[in-house]
Design an enzyme around this catalytic site. Sequence first.
Site, PDB file in Angstrom:
ATOM      1  N   HIS A  51     -58.494  66.909  56.301  1.00  0.00           N
ATOM      2  CA  HIS A  51     -58.608  67.471  54.950  1.00  0.00           C
ATOM      3  C   HIS A  51     -59.525  66.582  54.133  1.00  0.00           C
ATOM      4  CE1 HIS A  51     -55.549  64.439  54.439  1.00  0.00           C
ATOM      5  NE2 HIS A  51     -55.566  64.588  53.131  1.00  0.00           N
ATOM      6  N   ASP A 108     -59.186  59.311  51.134  1.00  0.00           N
ATOM      7  CA  ASP A 108     -58.712  58.314  52.110  1.00  0.00           C
ATOM      8  C   ASP A 108     -58.854  58.802  53.552  1.00  0.00           C
ATOM      9  OD1 ASP A 108     -56.652  60.150  51.355  1.00  0.00           O
ATOM     10  OD2 ASP A 108     -55.121  58.824  52.189  1.00  0.00           O
ATOM     11  N   ASP A 154     -52.556  65.506  56.474  1.00  0.00           N
ATOM     12  CA  ASP A 154     -51.403  65.238  55.645  1.00  0.00           C
ATOM     13  C   ASP A 154     -50.636  66.546  55.466  1.00  0.00           C
ATOM     14  OD1 ASP A 154     -52.521  62.724  55.324  1.00  0.00           O
ATOM     15  OD2 ASP A 154     -52.879  62.915  53.206  1.00  0.00           O
TER      16      ASP A 154
END
Lengths: 314, 314
Positions: A62, A66, A215
């Site tokens: 995604h 980070d 995530d």
Amino acid sequence: MQVTFLGTSSGVPTLNRNVSAMVLKPPQRSELWLFDCGEGTQHQFIRSNLKLSQIKKIFITHMHGDHIYGLPGLLASIGLAGSSSGIELYGPAPLKNFIDSCLYNSSSRLAYSLKFHRVENAANNKEILFEDSELEVKTAPLKHRIPSFAYRVNQKTRPGRFDIEKAKLKGIPPGPVYADLQRGEEVRLEDGRIFSGKEFCGPPRPGVSMVYCTDTVYTESAIEISRKADLLIHESTYSYKETEMAYERGHSTATMAAQIAAKANVDQLILTHLSPRYTPGNQTCPNDLLNEAKAIFPNTQLAKDFLQIDLNKS
Amino acid sequence: MQVTFLGTSSGVPTLNRNVSAMVLKPPQRSELWLFDCGEGTQHQFIRSNLKLSQIKKIFITHMHGDHIYGLPGLLASIGLAGSSSGIELYGPAPLKNFIDSCLYNSSSRLAYSLKFHRVENAANNKEILFEDSELEVKTAPLKHRIPSFAYRVNQKTRPGRFDIEKAKLKGIPPGPVYADLQRGEEVRLEDGRIFSGKEFCGPPRPGVSMVYCTDTVYTESAIEISRKADLLIHESTYSYKETEMAYERGHSTATMAAQIAAKANVDQLILTHLSPRYTPGNQTCPNDLLNEAKAIFPNTQLAKDFLQIDLNKS
């Protein structure tokens, strides 16, 4: 198949954990596949036994910083080294824009080809994302604040082991005919004898499989793509005490990761993407997350930077 | 004024040198000014005694990746920490586009204000880029493959030291009047006596000055902006043996950096932005670059990551 963690922290780097990156080395190939590329991933390569120049594919889960801010620098450094024959990039739609804009604004031109593959269609329609004679990659939508995707790499079933001693005992002269037999084919020798490869080959050997799931908060599609995988790498940003925050921010607790592993009946679970709040010495530390998961799924371990795992079917 | 090097390698990071970044701590302020921000600069902050949250200004010399790819992550991490009251960014025109596009593509919203200042006009018209009561910043165009800018920070001349004992001896009662005298003002006491601050103050104290000059090949404007600076930080990508390559790629040799320092009559020179080819043990190593420069400008030293220099006028 070998897996190396290069970044296991969530959101921001810490002294011991960089932001997300994981490298997969497919069996019997001198190439590397990179999963996510947080800032400083190229620095982690320098500190590891892996070579940037061997990266052939990059999969992005995604578009949060980070997981992607290390890409422009990594791609530029591969370019400066001058040894890449091209890289295939898989990820959400905005990935191309992000890379193009970073390279354009920094006046960078790569001396190798970059090919972008959007993953949304393959994920939503359950199509195979990539396939060759030995490997296949699938993807599935996860549940995060922005579109996020899991990846599964399957090594295909391989022919059974070739019994070279048996072939010699039958008086079959060594040569290219051994390769034909190994593939299970029927061969006719010069002396007229006919052999089927099948009588010299053991049972087909199933391949290994790895799922990378980050995530996401707990979601059924994570179970579906993880079924019976040899290894599930799942994010575990929080402990169960932060369950509310996990739902709010679209992240998983260690409990959720373990539930996915248990329901998908995987062989082993590795927890990664730990919140920097869980530093050893704090009230809750990474080992508490590990124990939380183990209570539900015993064959669990914690990722740490540079942890290397070899996956082989027994 | 304190200077800390966080990245001293050219182009790509090495095990011991990160890509470009330097932090200036202005005197008597709890704030930091960052000069360039290569990938991994936020990681270097974690390893140093400096705090990300204290960054108030960022100056970017030029748009090459090894000077800017750490910006999106650094700005995002400052946002996550939630303690910034705003950052002023100074740099070439494409800087705003680069940051905006990185933040947009990664769905990042900063919880503090970012203010962009283009530096082209100030550099070309020799206008002051920033000024307050204690400091001023100037900029000058350099000579690189893309537009590149030097920065000079001058601490302004400060009033002379206030002789508090002399004021006490004259029977001046302590209070706000001391501050007025310290600023050199004339004051009238309640008893009718009149004093001029000047008689209690030493001679005005000149401020210190620092010039940051990278990336560039030898150029007259570097001399001009560096005149009589206390510290010149100059790039020194190559040794004199690579002079041709230096001109080709718009970089300096150690000889060029030393010539700039000598002609500008600076107090000290620090060489940074060393090509990764000069690793200790190679045919030419960083110490050779140092000696090359010292032959022309003796008060030279080599930058290394985490080197910290305090600048004080004697």
